[in-house]
Write a protein that holds these residues in place. Structure first.
Motif, PDB file in Angstrom:
ATOM      1  N   HIS A 106      45.957  47.554  35.783  1.00  0.00           N
ATOM      2  CA  HIS A 106      46.046  47.338  37.226  1.00  0.00           C
ATOM      3  C   HIS A 106      46.943  48.393  37.866  1.00  0.00           C
ATOM      4  O   HIS A 106      47.863  48.926  37.250  1.00  0.00           O
ATOM      5  CB  HIS A 106      46.615  45.954  37.525  1.00  0.00           C
ATOM      6  N   GLY A 176      37.366  54.141  43.506  1.00  0.00           N
ATOM      7  CA  GLY A 176      37.325  52.691  43.366  1.00  0.00           C
ATOM      8  C   GLY A 176      36.313  52.084  44.308  1.00  0.00           C
ATOM      9  O   GLY A 176      36.180  52.516  45.457  1.00  0.00           O
ATOM     10  N   ARG A 202      41.860  50.031  43.061  1.00  0.00           N
ATOM     11  CA  ARG A 202      41.048  50.467  41.929  1.00  0.00           C
ATOM     12  C   ARG A 202      40.973  51.988  41.835  1.00  0.00           C
ATOM     13  O   ARG A 202      40.914  52.561  40.741  1.00  0.00           O
ATOM     14  CB  ARG A 202      39.654  49.856  42.029  1.00  0.00           C
ATOM     15  N   SER A 205      44.221  53.153  40.242  1.00  0.00           N
ATOM     16  CA  SER A 205      44.171  52.852  38.814  1.00  0.00           C
ATOM     17  C   SER A 205      43.256  53.819  38.081  1.00  0.00           C
ATOM     18  O   SER A 205      43.575  54.307  36.992  1.00  0.00           O
ATOM     19  CB  SER A 205      43.684  51.411  38.602  1.00  0.00           C
ATOM     20  N   ASP A 206      42.108  54.156  38.685  1.00  0.00           N
ATOM     21  CA  ASP A 206      41.167  55.085  38.060  1.00  0.00           C
ATOM     22  C   ASP A 206      41.775  56.472  37.907  1.00  0.00           C
ATOM     23  O   ASP A 206      41.545  57.153  36.904  1.00  0.00           O
ATOM     24  CB  ASP A 206      39.896  55.152  38.898  1.00  0.00           C
ATOM     25  N   GLN A 254      33.104  49.531  38.559  1.00  0.00           N
ATOM     26  CA  GLN A 254      34.368  49.445  37.866  1.00  0.00           C
ATOM     27  C   GLN A 254      34.721  47.996  37.594  1.00  0.00           C
ATOM     28  O   GLN A 254      34.542  47.137  38.439  1.00  0.00           O
ATOM     29  CB  GLN A 254      35.485  50.101  38.690  1.00  0.00           C
ATOM     30  N   ASN A 256      37.097  44.681  36.875  1.00  0.00           N
ATOM     31  CA  ASN A 256      38.357  44.135  37.374  1.00  0.00           C
ATOM     32  C   ASN A 256      38.855  43.158  36.325  1.00  0.00           C
ATOM     33  O   ASN A 256      38.648  41.959  36.420  1.00  0.00           O
ATOM     34  CB  ASN A 256      38.132  43.444  38.724  1.00  0.00           C
ATOM     35  N   GLU A 260      42.366  40.042  40.879  1.00  0.00           N
ATOM     36  CA  GLU A 260      42.568  40.965  41.970  1.00  0.00           C
ATOM     37  C   GLU A 260      44.042  41.178  42.227  1.00  0.00           C
ATOM     38  O   GLU A 260      44.874  40.351  41.922  1.00  0.00           O
ATOM     39  CB  GLU A 260      41.870  40.441  43.228  1.00  0.00           C
TER      40      GLU A 260
END
Length: 270
Positions: A106, A176, A202, A205-206, A254, A256, A260
């Protein structure tokens, strides 16, 4: 020797400690302070003993670093620390019968890890674009969705963020996508705002997934860029990237893995 850390959920039994002998009035905060002194923790869970084991608790403490877990085990085993009776601390060695799935970390966990090894001023993120791409779906798909779910509609947001690590001369981007289904009873604007924030989280994080931390034995940290060659998100200019988004759906998907996350600012400095 150097240890390589990824911005992913840590796997492997060498990073997890089993803490036995916790007393009934154990303080979760005290346990966290005792073990986080050896390095950043991914998770810490306290469980009640089985009835046959008598009153008390045990804990599972997971580190990102195998080296930190070993140091903590050696220093804390058979020590009282925050209670009157000594603890028994051992490294988990039980092997799973099936390979563990590697899960993305995350964004708030990525930030914690980066802050620890790079410092609060050692990295920054910048929003490149945040777009509603709901209209890119084909009309027949929309008609099918209306027929099957007449009381809901679909939102789809794409976010691209840039991660900058200036001391190591690294810039990389992450994408994301958030695609929640909005029920007719929900507030549309609130759902859209939440989708935008989730897409931004996201994307950050990516971007972190392309970074490796190389922690040397003396505590110094090197940063390496690790990504497939010719990554289109990193190779294109901002103008080319925005133009590409405007004419096509990138069809990014992607996972999760852990639920969230909370809101992140579009541009932050740490």
């Amino acid at each position: 020797m150097a240890e390589v850390l990824e911005f992913r959920v840590p796997t492997g039994n060498g990073r997890t400690l089993l803490v036995l002998g916790l007393e009934t009035d154990v303080s979760e905060h005290a346990l966290y302070l005792a073990f986080s002194a050896f390095g950043p923790l991914y998770s810490m869970r306290i469980h009640r003993n089985a009835p046959v084991a008598g009153p008390g608790f045990y804990a599972l403490v997971k580190f990102y670093s195998t080296r930190d877990a070993n140091r903590a085990q050696c220093a804390c085993n058979r020590q009282c620390l925050f209670q009157k009776s000594p603890l028994k601390v051992s490294i988990c060695t039980r092997q799973r019968p099936f390979p563990q799935q590697v899960l993305t970390l995350h964004s708030y966990k990525c930030q914690e890890l980066a802050n620890h090894y790079l410092g609060f001023n050692g990295w920054s993120s910048r929003l490149i674009t945040l777009q509603n791409i709901s209209g890119f779906e084909e009309e027949e798909n929309k008609e099918e969705e209306v027929r099957t779910s007449p009381r809901s509609q679909c939102l789809k947001y794409l976010c691209i963020q840039e991660l900058i690590i200036p001391q190591h001369g690294i810039r990389t981007r992450g994408a994301g996508v958030a695609e929640p289904h909005v029920d007719a009873s929900q507030e549309f604007l609130m759902a859209a705002n939440r989708a935008q924030k989730l897409a931004a989280q996201r994307a950050l994080s990516d971007a972190f997934q392309k970074i490796l931390l190389v922690v040397l034995e003396n505590g110094k940290v090197a940063v390496e860029y690790s990504s497939p060659q010719e990554d289109p998100i990193d190779c294109l200019t901002e103008e080319e990237l925005k133009g590409l988004i405007q004419v096509t759906d990138l069809s990014l998907s992607q996972p999760n893995p852990e639920g969230e996350e909370e809101v992140l600012s579009e541009e932050s400095m740490y």
